[in-house]
Design a protein around this motif. Structure first.
Motif, PDB file in Angstrom:
ATOM      1  N   VAL A 166      95.212  57.377  -2.740  1.00 45.86           N
ATOM      2  CA  VAL A 166      94.264  58.011  -3.657  1.00 45.86           C
ATOM      3  C   VAL A 166      93.126  57.031  -3.872  1.00 45.86           C
ATOM      4  CG1 VAL A 166      93.919  59.051  -5.913  1.00 45.86           C
ATOM      5  CG2 VAL A 166      96.126  59.301  -4.750  1.00 45.86           C
ATOM      6  N   LEU A 167      91.938  57.354  -3.355  1.00 49.39           N
ATOM      7  CA  LEU A 167      90.764  56.498  -3.467  1.00 49.39           C
ATOM      8  C   LEU A 167      89.957  56.913  -4.685  1.00 49.39           C
ATOM      9  CD1 LEU A 167      88.898  54.301  -2.307  1.00 49.39           C
ATOM     10  CD2 LEU A 167      87.829  56.071  -0.891  1.00 49.39           C
ATOM     11  N   ILE A 168      89.859  56.027  -5.659  1.00 45.66           N
ATOM     12  CA  ILE A 168      89.087  56.281  -6.873  1.00 45.66           C
ATOM     13  C   ILE A 168      87.781  55.514  -6.725  1.00 45.66           C
ATOM     14  CG2 ILE A 168      89.011  56.079  -9.375  1.00 45.66           C
ATOM     15  CD1 ILE A 168      92.367  55.875  -7.776  1.00 45.66           C
ATOM     16  N   SER A 169      86.671  56.218  -6.459  1.00 46.47           N
ATOM     17  CA  SER A 169      85.412  55.558  -6.120  1.00 46.47           C
ATOM     18  C   SER A 169      84.247  56.491  -6.370  1.00 46.47           C
ATOM     19  CB  SER A 169      85.442  55.122  -4.643  1.00 46.47           C
ATOM     20  OG  SER A 169      84.201  54.619  -4.224  1.00 46.47           O
ATOM     21  N   ASP A 170      83.050  55.886  -6.367  1.00 44.25           N
ATOM     22  CA  ASP A 170      81.828  56.688  -6.447  1.00 44.25           C
ATOM     23  C   ASP A 170      81.250  56.980  -5.062  1.00 44.25           C
ATOM     24  OD1 ASP A 170      80.955  54.186  -5.769  1.00 44.25           O
ATOM     25  OD2 ASP A 170      79.768  53.844  -7.574  1.00 44.25           O
ATOM     26  N   GLY A 171      81.906  56.490  -4.010  1.00 45.18           N
ATOM     27  CA  GLY A 171      81.449  56.762  -2.650  1.00 45.18           C
ATOM     28  C   GLY A 171      80.344  55.862  -2.160  1.00 45.18           C
ATOM     29  N   ILE A 172      79.899  54.907  -2.977  1.00 46.15           N
ATOM     30  CA  ILE A 172      78.822  53.998  -2.575  1.00 46.15           C
ATOM     31  C   ILE A 172      79.446  52.766  -1.924  1.00 46.15           C
ATOM     32  CG2 ILE A 172      76.879  52.614  -3.368  1.00 46.15           C
ATOM     33  CD1 ILE A 172      76.693  54.471  -5.793  1.00 46.15           C
ATOM     34  N   PHE A 173      78.979  52.423  -0.736  1.00 48.33           N
ATOM     35  CA  PHE A 173      79.420  51.181  -0.094  1.00 48.33           C
ATOM     36  C   PHE A 173      78.191  50.441   0.408  1.00 48.33           C
ATOM     37  CE2 PHE A 173      79.077  54.125   3.408  1.00 48.33           C
ATOM     38  CZ  PHE A 173      78.628  53.366   4.479  1.00 48.33           C
ATOM     39  N   ASN A 174      78.254  49.110   0.367  1.00 50.27           N
ATOM     40  CA  ASN A 174      77.139  48.278   0.813  1.00 50.27           C
ATOM     41  C   ASN A 174      77.571  47.152   1.737  1.00 50.27           C
ATOM     42  OD1 ASN A 174      78.213  46.405  -1.171  1.00 50.27           O
ATOM     43  ND2 ASN A 174      77.071  47.585  -2.707  1.00 50.27           N
ATOM     44  N   GLN A 175      78.819  47.198   2.155  1.00 52.20           N
ATOM     45  CA  GLN A 175      79.300  46.246   3.158  1.00 52.20           C
ATOM     46  C   GLN A 175      80.265  46.965   4.084  1.00 52.20           C
ATOM     47  OE1 GLN A 175      80.973  42.611   1.663  1.00 52.20           O
ATOM     48  NE2 GLN A 175      78.993  41.632   1.486  1.00 52.20           N
ATOM     49  N   GLY A 176      80.320  46.490   5.326  1.00 47.64           N
ATOM     50  CA  GLY A 176      81.227  47.081   6.292  1.00 47.64           C
ATOM     51  C   GLY A 176      80.748  48.430   6.792  1.00 47.64           C
ATOM     52  N   LEU A 177      81.587  49.071   7.604  1.00 49.89           N
ATOM     53  CA  LEU A 177      81.284  50.372   8.159  1.00 49.89           C
ATOM     54  C   LEU A 177      81.601  51.468   7.156  1.00 49.89           C
ATOM     55  CD1 LEU A 177      82.840  49.898  11.718  1.00 49.89           C
ATOM     56  CD2 LEU A 177      80.417  49.726  11.102  1.00 49.89           C
ATOM     57  N   SER A 178      81.123  52.656   7.458  1.00 46.90           N
ATOM     58  CA  SER A 178      81.480  53.808   6.638  1.00 46.90           C
ATOM     59  C   SER A 178      82.977  54.064   6.779  1.00 46.90           C
ATOM     60  CB  SER A 178      80.696  55.044   7.075  1.00 46.90           C
ATOM     61  OG  SER A 178      81.197  56.206   6.446  1.00 46.90           O
ATOM     62  N   PRO A 179      83.683  54.353   5.672  1.00 51.51           N
ATOM     63  CA  PRO A 179      85.127  54.612   5.788  1.00 51.51           C
ATOM     64  C   PRO A 179      85.445  55.840   6.625  1.00 51.51           C
ATOM     65  CG  PRO A 179      84.323  55.159   3.589  1.00 51.51           C
ATOM     66  CD  PRO A 179      83.209  54.453   4.292  1.00 51.51           C
ATOM     67  N   THR A 180      84.469  56.707   6.866  1.00 46.52           N
ATOM     68  CA  THR A 180      84.716  57.894   7.687  1.00 46.52           C
ATOM     69  C   THR A 180      84.879  57.548   9.163  1.00 46.52           C
ATOM     70  OG1 THR A 180      82.330  58.283   7.910  1.00 46.52           O
ATOM     71  CG2 THR A 180      83.459  59.373   6.085  1.00 46.52           C
ATOM     72  N   PHE A 181      84.536  56.329   9.561  1.00 43.85           N
ATOM     73  CA  PHE A 181      84.680  55.923  10.958  1.00 43.85           C
ATOM     74  C   PHE A 181      86.093  55.444  11.275  1.00 43.85           C
ATOM     75  CE2 PHE A 181      79.895  54.715  11.166  1.00 43.85           C
ATOM     76  CZ  PHE A 181      79.584  56.061  11.238  1.00 43.85           C
ATOM     77  N   GLY A 182      86.926  55.224  10.244  1.00 44.65           N
ATOM     78  CA  GLY A 182      88.256  54.667  10.469  1.00 44.65           C
ATOM     79  C   GLY A 182      89.292  55.730  10.792  1.00 44.65           C
ATOM     80  N   GLN A 183      90.398  55.286  11.397  1.00 43.78           N
ATOM     81  CA  GLN A 183      91.545  56.136  11.684  1.00 43.78           C
ATOM     82  C   GLN A 183      92.705  55.643  10.816  1.00 43.78           C
ATOM     83  OE1 GLN A 183      91.467  58.785  13.722  1.00 43.78           O
ATOM     84  NE2 GLN A 183      89.329  58.420  14.250  1.00 43.78           N
ATOM     85  N   TYR A 184      93.258  56.562   9.999  1.00 43.27           N
ATOM     86  CA  TYR A 184      94.284  56.166   9.051  1.00 43.27           C
ATOM     87  C   TYR A 184      95.528  57.035   9.238  1.00 43.27           C
ATOM     88  CZ  TYR A 184      89.960  54.355   7.090  1.00 43.27           C
ATOM     89  OH  TYR A 184      88.749  53.735   6.936  1.00 43.27           O
ATOM     90  N   PRO A 185      96.721  56.435   9.222  1.00 42.69           N
ATOM     91  CA  PRO A 185      97.968  57.206   9.410  1.00 42.69           C
ATOM     92  C   PRO A 185      98.484  57.806   8.104  1.00 42.69           C
ATOM     93  CG  PRO A 185      98.473  54.873   9.319  1.00 42.69           C
ATOM     94  CD  PRO A 185      96.976  54.979   9.200  1.00 42.69           C
ATOM     95  N   PHE A 186      97.632  58.003   7.140  1.00 47.56           N
ATOM     96  CA  PHE A 186      98.018  58.591   5.862  1.00 47.56           C
ATOM     97  C   PHE A 186      96.885  59.495   5.387  1.00 47.56           C
ATOM     98  CE2 PHE A 186      96.690  54.113   5.360  1.00 47.56           C
ATOM     99  CZ  PHE A 186      95.431  54.303   4.783  1.00 47.56           C
ATOM    100  N   ALA A 187      97.225  60.357   4.460  1.00 49.12           N
ATOM    101  CA  ALA A 187      96.211  61.246   3.873  1.00 49.12           C
ATOM    102  C   ALA A 187      95.471  60.503   2.775  1.00 49.12           C
ATOM    103  CB  ALA A 187      96.878  62.499   3.304  1.00 49.12           C
ATOM    104  N   VAL A 188      94.157  60.604   2.794  1.00 52.21           N
ATOM    105  CA  VAL A 188      93.321  59.973   1.778  1.00 52.21           C
ATOM    106  C   VAL A 188      92.818  61.058   0.827  1.00 52.21           C
ATOM    107  CG1 VAL A 188      91.267  58.600   1.310  1.00 52.21           C
ATOM    108  CG2 VAL A 188      92.620  58.137   3.356  1.00 52.21           C
ATOM    109  N   HIS A 189      93.215  60.965  -0.414  1.00 53.43           N
ATOM    110  CA  HIS A 189      92.700  61.826  -1.471  1.00 53.43           C
ATOM    111  C   HIS A 189      91.659  61.022  -2.242  1.00 53.43           C
ATOM    112  CE1 HIS A 189      96.222  64.403  -0.693  1.00 53.43           C
ATOM    113  NE2 HIS A 189      96.904  63.256  -0.647  1.00 53.43           N
ATOM    114  N   ALA A 190      90.652  61.678  -2.763  1.00 57.66           N
ATOM    115  CA  ALA A 190      89.568  60.979  -3.440  1.00 57.66           C
ATOM    116  C   ALA A 190      89.357  61.554  -4.831  1.00 57.66           C
ATOM    117  CB  ALA A 190      88.273  61.064  -2.634  1.00 57.66           C
TER     118      ALA A 190
END
Length: 708
Positions: A166-190
């Motif tokens: 469960v990702l608790i965030s405002d969706g703003i990132f300023n370092q690294g790649l966009s999290p949408t580019f990653g492959q994750y073996p779990f479900a991400v809820h936001a």
């Protein structure tokens, strides 16, 4: 649980036989012996003692066989859920009361999930795990790397029963790649935090400036400004240095959302790191003024290498070499000729590199100049370019690279062949194939002999004949009395034709230029012979992180030594000095300083080695990055895209209670994992006490009935 024998199982019978024989021999009554104590005992007592001795001895023999016990351990692993909390400053920008209410709901959610049989843990930015009340988490992270947060969870929980994050965030990132580019073996809820409506704000989006400027030069500082909601107004951009205003410009905000840029021209008037502050004057009604300023640090150096290009007379080679050197802004070039010029060469001046074209010469016109020039530059590196006017006698005397025996005025047309065994310059042999297609140079006709320590970059080739005569060679083993300077020799004139032909073949002038540039850099690089070297591991640090210094100490023969106390003083821009003392050891040669405020710093380290005070100086920057203030508009679209890709769901702060229902309504069974273990039976401690009890019972019974 199974017993595994490392030898034949028939040894068990041997163990039983040994125990039986031992017990029978010990407790068998002896006829016709009135003093036999065993014979006087009751039959049941004798049988009981024999049984104890039989079990104890058989068990000991069985342990000597060293059997193994195979056991299978089954673990029940609950489904795991990780609450990944974005605890950056931008999340708290919308106001702490609203954030506290949301975290209170999440704390309740955390407890409800645990009550439903889920294993719940909490992760925050910085790869930290916390068990504290979610309402007490400090939102002080100065950067946001959502991709790094999810990737660290994926790596840490690899092979474990992690089903949901469960990702608790405002969706703003300023370092690294966009999290949408990653492959994750779990479900991400936001759970989307923050406000998606752009704020009325003015921000310094970026500053474009050179990191290095040379003393006395003009350099630009370009300021990029964004505005939202201030259409029809004008903003004032101010450039300050040391609290003093050095420039001011006006920028018009024509539309509701505007991007504009202004450029300041500034002069580098003093050496060292110069601290500039760019600021947009705040407007009434701005959401935040933290993003209205940025700090700019420019290193002003007077470090250009002074290069003398001295030719016997005007020649196209001089123009070619000049063009090659002028590509590097670190060179301050002085071009002179002995013949055809009214300005004599500055023989009393110190140079970092000297290039001599057809000098020494056959006519002796350069004899006095060379004598004075080399006397005042005893260790300065030299590049010799030989030609038809070169005098081999004086040349052989003053260069440590090669000895040339040739008649004056006699030359040979030679092409070049790259020495692919020479690796120090890291040249690309494939690219250097073009050198074989270039016009021949005029080289002295005679015998060539390499001096010890010299290495060849190019060999001479006459027609199709490959010779062992060097065309371009160098000797960088400087430092001894007979070889006081690093030296390179190009034994031929006509390099200008190489550059023209390369351009005709490739429309570029890269291969020849790169080769000569690397040769010049190799012989002109300065060796660090200091016995104390203290330097920060980076030139720039971010406010809040530790400033780490590396320390190197050397004795007279430049062997690394330790355990010498070092004094370190740091001076900031306001004139405040911080002093430290430390002793580097073999286990730790670093020194760390925490909580330095942002700014430009100069440092000076000193120690006493062999009765002499050794000093090392330098500078570094602590930069206050306001990345979290540059963008305060929540990006829930990114969170929705991430949840769609991973099979999760998006929730806002109002319907976060639905998250518990959605996570617990699914039937996710616990995962069973089995591990097989092999252990030696002799290592079971309780068997020792069994043997001890058996022996104690036997001994006590014997004593009770009067035995020994």
């Amino acid at each position: 649980m199974n017993v595994i024998f490392q030898s034949s199982p028939w040894w068990v019978l041997v163990c039983l036989l040994v125990g039986a024989v031992y017990a029978a021999a010990l407790y068998q009554p002896i006829p016709n012996r009135e003093s036999d104590t065993v014979s006087a005992w009751d039959r049941n007592v004798r049988y009981g003692l024999a049984a104890l001795r039989f079990v104890a001895v058989s068990l000991l023999c069985f342990l000597l066989v060293n059997p193994l016990i195979r056991s299978i351990r089954t673990l029940t692993e609950k489904p795991k859920v990780v609450l990944a909390i974005d605890n950056s400053e931008s999340v708290a920008a919308a106001g702490r009361p609203a954030l506290t209410a949301t975290l209170g709901n999440l704390q309740t959610l955390r407890q409800q999930l645990a009550n439903e049989g889920l294993d719940v843990s909490v992760r925050t930015l910085g790869d930290s795990t916390t068990d504290m009340d979610l309402g007490q988490i400090p939102f002080t992270q100065r950067t946001t790397n959502l991709s790094g947060l999810l990737s660290s969870i994926r790596n840490d929980y690899e092979g474990r029963h992690l089903t949901d994050v469960v990702l608790i965030s405002d969706g703003i990132f300023n370092q690294g790649l966009s999290p949408t580019f990653g492959q994750y073996p779990f479900a991400v809820h936001a759970v989307g935090l923050g406000d998606t409506i752009p704020k009325r704000d003015i921000a310094v989006k970026g500053v474009v400036a050179n990191r290095i400027a040379y003393l006395g030069n003009q350099f630009p500082i370009q300021v990029e400004v964004t505005s939202n909601g201030f259409q029809g107004r004008a903003g004032t951009v101010i450039l300050r240095q040391g609290g003093r205003e050095v420039g001011r410009q006006t920028l018009s905000f024509g539309q509701s959302q505007t991007f504009g840029a202004v450029t300041f021209q500034t002069a580098a008037t003093q050496k060292g790191v110069q601290h500039f502050v760019v600021e947009v004057v705040p407007q009434a009604g701005e959401f935040s003024t933290k993003n209205n300023r940025q700090d700019v640090y420019i290193d002003v150096i007077d470090g250009r290498e002074k290069v003398l290009l001295l030719g016997l007379s005007p020649h196209p080679d001089l123009k070619a070499i000049r063009s090659i050197l002028e590509r590097n802004q670190n060179y301050e070039l002085d071009v002179r000729t002995l013949i055809g010029s009214e300005t004599p060469p500055p023989t009393d001046k110190k140079f970092d590199l000297i290039i001599l074209h057809q000098i020494p010469d056959n006519a002796g016109a350069s004899a006095n100049v060379i004598q004075l020039l080399l006397a005042n530059n005893k260790t300065t590196p030299i590049l010799f370019v030989l030609g038809n006017q070169s005098s081999m006698g004086p040349f052989n005397t003053i260069n440590p690279v090669m000895q040339v025996t040739a008649q004056p005025g006699q030359s040979d047309k030679v092409t070049a062949r790259y020495n692919d065994t020479y690796k120090q310059l890291n040249l690309d042999a494939a690219r250097l194939e073009i050198i074989t297609k270039l016009p021949p140079l005029l080289a002295p006709y005679g015998d060539f002999k390499l001096m010890p320590g010299s290495e060849v970059v190019l060999w001479q080739q006459v027609g199709s004949v490959q010779t062992q005569k060097p065309l371009l060679a160098l000797n960088v083993t400087a430092g001894s009395p007979d070889r006081p300077r690093k030296t390179a020799v190009l034994a031929g004139e006509g390099i200008w034709q190489w550059r023209l032909e390369e351009y005709a073949l490739t429309d570029k002038q890269e291969v020849v230029d790169e080769m000569l540039q690397k040769v010049i850099q190799l012989i002109s690089v300065k060796e660090d012979r200091r016995k104390l070297r203290v330097y920060p591991i980076r030139n720039e640090f971010v406010a809040g992180e530790k400033v780490i210094f590396e320390t190197e100490l050397y004795n007279d023969i430049y062997e690394r030594i330790y355990d010498k106390p070092v004094n370190l003083s740091i001076l900031d821009e306001r004139g405040i000095t911080r002093s430290f003392n430390y002793t580097p050891t073999t286990d730790n040669s670093r020194f760390e300083i925490s909580r330095l405020p942002e700014g430009a710093y100069r440092y000076r380290a000193s120690t006493n080695l062999s009765g002499k005070n050794e000093v090392s100086e330098g500078q570094f920057i602590v930069r206050d990055l306001q990345l979290e203030a540059l963008n305060t508009t929540a990006d829930h679209g990114l969170l929705r895209q991430l949840t769609t890709q991973t099979g999760g769901k998006f929730y806002n702060t109002k319907n976060v209670a639905n998250l518990v229902r959605d996570l617990t309504s699914r039937e996710i069974p616990a995962r069973l994992s089995s591990t097989e273990e092999l252990s030696e039976l002799i290592n079971w401690r309780w068997l020792f006490f069994v043997v001890l009890v058996l022996a104690t019972l036997e001994w006590g019974t014997r004593k009770y009935f009067g035995g020994y």
